[in-house]
Design a protein around this motif. Structure first.
Motif, PDB file in Angstrom:
ATOM      1  N   GLY A 166       0.232 -12.244  -5.458  1.00 28.32           N
ATOM      2  CA  GLY A 166       1.489 -11.621  -5.833  1.00 28.32           C
ATOM      3  C   GLY A 166       1.347 -10.114  -5.889  1.00 28.32           C
ATOM      4  O   GLY A 166       0.334  -9.590  -6.373  1.00 28.32           O
ATOM      5  N   HIS A 167       2.367  -9.382  -5.390  1.00 27.66           N
ATOM      6  CA  HIS A 167       2.343  -7.912  -5.361  1.00 27.66           C
ATOM      7  C   HIS A 167       3.715  -7.371  -5.788  1.00 27.66           C
ATOM      8  O   HIS A 167       4.738  -8.020  -5.567  1.00 27.66           O
ATOM      9  N   THR A 168       3.723  -6.187  -6.369  1.00 30.26           N
ATOM     10  CA  THR A 168       4.973  -5.547  -6.782  1.00 30.26           C
ATOM     11  C   THR A 168       5.009  -4.108  -6.268  1.00 30.26           C
ATOM     12  O   THR A 168       4.026  -3.607  -5.715  1.00 30.26           O
ATOM     13  N   ASP A 169       6.160  -3.442  -6.477  1.00 29.94           N
ATOM     14  CA  ASP A 169       6.221  -2.002  -6.226  1.00 29.94           C
ATOM     15  C   ASP A 169       5.738  -1.272  -7.484  1.00 29.94           C
ATOM     16  O   ASP A 169       5.202  -1.901  -8.406  1.00 29.94           O
ATOM     17  N   ASN A 170       5.933   0.033  -7.538  1.00 30.28           N
ATOM     18  CA  ASN A 170       5.406   0.803  -8.671  1.00 30.28           C
ATOM     19  C   ASN A 170       6.443   1.093  -9.755  1.00 30.28           C
ATOM     20  O   ASN A 170       6.215   1.921 -10.643  1.00 30.28           O
ATOM     21  N   VAL A 171       7.585   0.419  -9.677  1.00 30.80           N
ATOM     22  CA  VAL A 171       8.609   0.603 -10.711  1.00 30.80           C
ATOM     23  C   VAL A 171       8.233  -0.251 -11.922  1.00 30.80           C
ATOM     24  O   VAL A 171       8.098  -1.476 -11.798  1.00 30.80           O
ATOM     25  N   GLY A 211      -2.837 -11.947  -8.916  1.00 26.88           N
ATOM     26  CA  GLY A 211      -1.775 -10.947  -8.973  1.00 26.88           C
ATOM     27  C   GLY A 211      -2.374  -9.559  -8.956  1.00 26.88           C
ATOM     28  O   GLY A 211      -3.355  -9.288  -9.651  1.00 26.88           O
ATOM     29  N   TYR A 212      -1.791  -8.652  -8.153  1.00 25.47           N
ATOM     30  CA  TYR A 212      -2.358  -7.312  -7.986  1.00 25.47           C
ATOM     31  C   TYR A 212      -1.413  -6.203  -8.432  1.00 25.47           C
ATOM     32  O   TYR A 212      -1.688  -5.026  -8.172  1.00 25.47           O
ATOM     33  N   SER A 213      -0.292  -6.598  -9.063  1.00 26.67           N
ATOM     34  CA  SER A 213       0.663  -5.607  -9.553  1.00 26.67           C
ATOM     35  C   SER A 213       1.053  -4.663  -8.403  1.00 26.67           C
ATOM     36  O   SER A 213       1.331  -5.117  -7.298  1.00 26.67           O
ATOM     37  N   GLU A 214       1.014  -3.356  -8.643  1.00 23.22           N
ATOM     38  CA  GLU A 214       1.431  -2.366  -7.643  1.00 23.22           C
ATOM     39  C   GLU A 214       0.249  -1.770  -6.871  1.00 23.22           C
ATOM     40  O   GLU A 214       0.433  -0.880  -6.043  1.00 23.22           O
ATOM     41  N   TYR A 215      -0.972  -2.291  -7.102  1.00 21.70           N
ATOM     42  CA  TYR A 215      -2.174  -1.562  -6.697  1.00 21.70           C
ATOM     43  C   TYR A 215      -2.736  -1.945  -5.334  1.00 21.70           C
ATOM     44  O   TYR A 215      -3.782  -1.444  -4.943  1.00 21.70           O
ATOM     45  N   HIS A 216      -2.049  -2.816  -4.596  1.00 18.31           N
ATOM     46  CA  HIS A 216      -2.432  -3.113  -3.212  1.00 18.31           C
ATOM     47  C   HIS A 216      -1.186  -3.008  -2.319  1.00 18.31           C
ATOM     48  O   HIS A 216      -0.789  -3.987  -1.681  1.00 18.31           O
TER      49      HIS A 216
END
Length: 247
Positions: A166-171, A211-216
């Motif tokens: 799972g990945h997200t943007d930086n917001v 899960g990698y949050s916004e960091y990849h």
């Protein structure tokens, strides 16, 4: 009467027969060079032979065999090569099959298929699977995930391992359910895995979730379009050489 002293001539350099011997060795060398130039070389077998000569030929204790693997378990080098080629062909066919399915169902802009060295990567934009800020799968996402699960049950891929990321943007996100993008990215990956296991009946030992949050990110978070690309779930169908189960 004094005896005549006979002085034998001592010739310097190599014995005369060495000229003939040297000529013969040179001709033999040329002969084998010609044979070598006319032959077909199997690169893997040649490399294995070179490796074997780094020690002994394996006759004495402590010597090396042609490979450092267990011979009984690994089989011959040619068998392994054929197996790898077959797997590459299977992954190429799968890539084309999924792309065709996505085109037919107008999903090509939402799901990307990348045939990488590690495996076949299916990159889902978050909007096809989840609502914004949510980790609950949309009802329409079940169709595409069921299609993927049917592929993972097929004979050519039933023994492949799958990673879900799972990945997200930086917001930053902060709501009653998720206090950060870390929790959101992990929850999304886990819910995809749970669906494939609990609903579609796939073997749980084949999966890993992260899960990698916004960091990849796959791009800079400088435009709305790029931020949408970073909000994604990646499903990787691993090639055999890159992943083995832990015992």
């Amino acid at each position: 009467m004094a005896k005549k002293q006979v002085i034998e001539e001592i010739k310097m350099g190599a014995p005369e027969y060495m000229n003939t011997y040297g000529d013969m060795m040179t001709l033999l060398l040329c002969f084998f060079v010609i044979l070598f130039s006319m032959s077909n070389i199997d690169a893997k077998k040649f490399e294995a032979i070179v490796v074997s000569f780094s020690g002994s030929l394996g006759v004495l204790s402590g010597g090396n065999t042609l490979t450092h693997e267990d011979v009984i378990d690994q089989g011959s080098i040619s068998d392994k090569s054929n197996s790898e080629i077959t797997e590459l062909d299977n992954f190429k066919q799968l890539e084309e099959k999924i792309k065709e399915y996505l085109e037919e169902n107008n999903l090509a802009d939402k799901v990307k298929v990348l045939n990488e060295d590690q495996g076949l990567l299916l990159r889902f934009q978050d909007s096809i699977l989840f609502d914004q800020g949510s980790a609950s799968l949309k009802s329409q996402s079940n169709v595409i995930l069921k299609y993927i699960s049917d592929i993972l049950k097929s004979p050519n891929f039933k023994d492949k391992f799958i990673t879900v990321e799972g990945h997200t943007d930086n917001v930053p996100i902060k709501n009653s359910t998720y206090s950060s993008n870390w929790e959101l990215s992990v929850a999304r990956a886990c819910n995809v895995v749970r669906y494939l296991i609990e609903v579609q009946g796939l073997d749980p030992t084949r999966f890993s979730a992260a899960g990698y949050s916004e960091y990849h990110p796959v791009g800079k978070n400088d435009t709305v379009e790029n931020m949408g690309k970073n909000r994604r779930v990646d499903i990787m169908i691993m090639k055999s050489k890159n992943f083995t189960p832990t015992k």
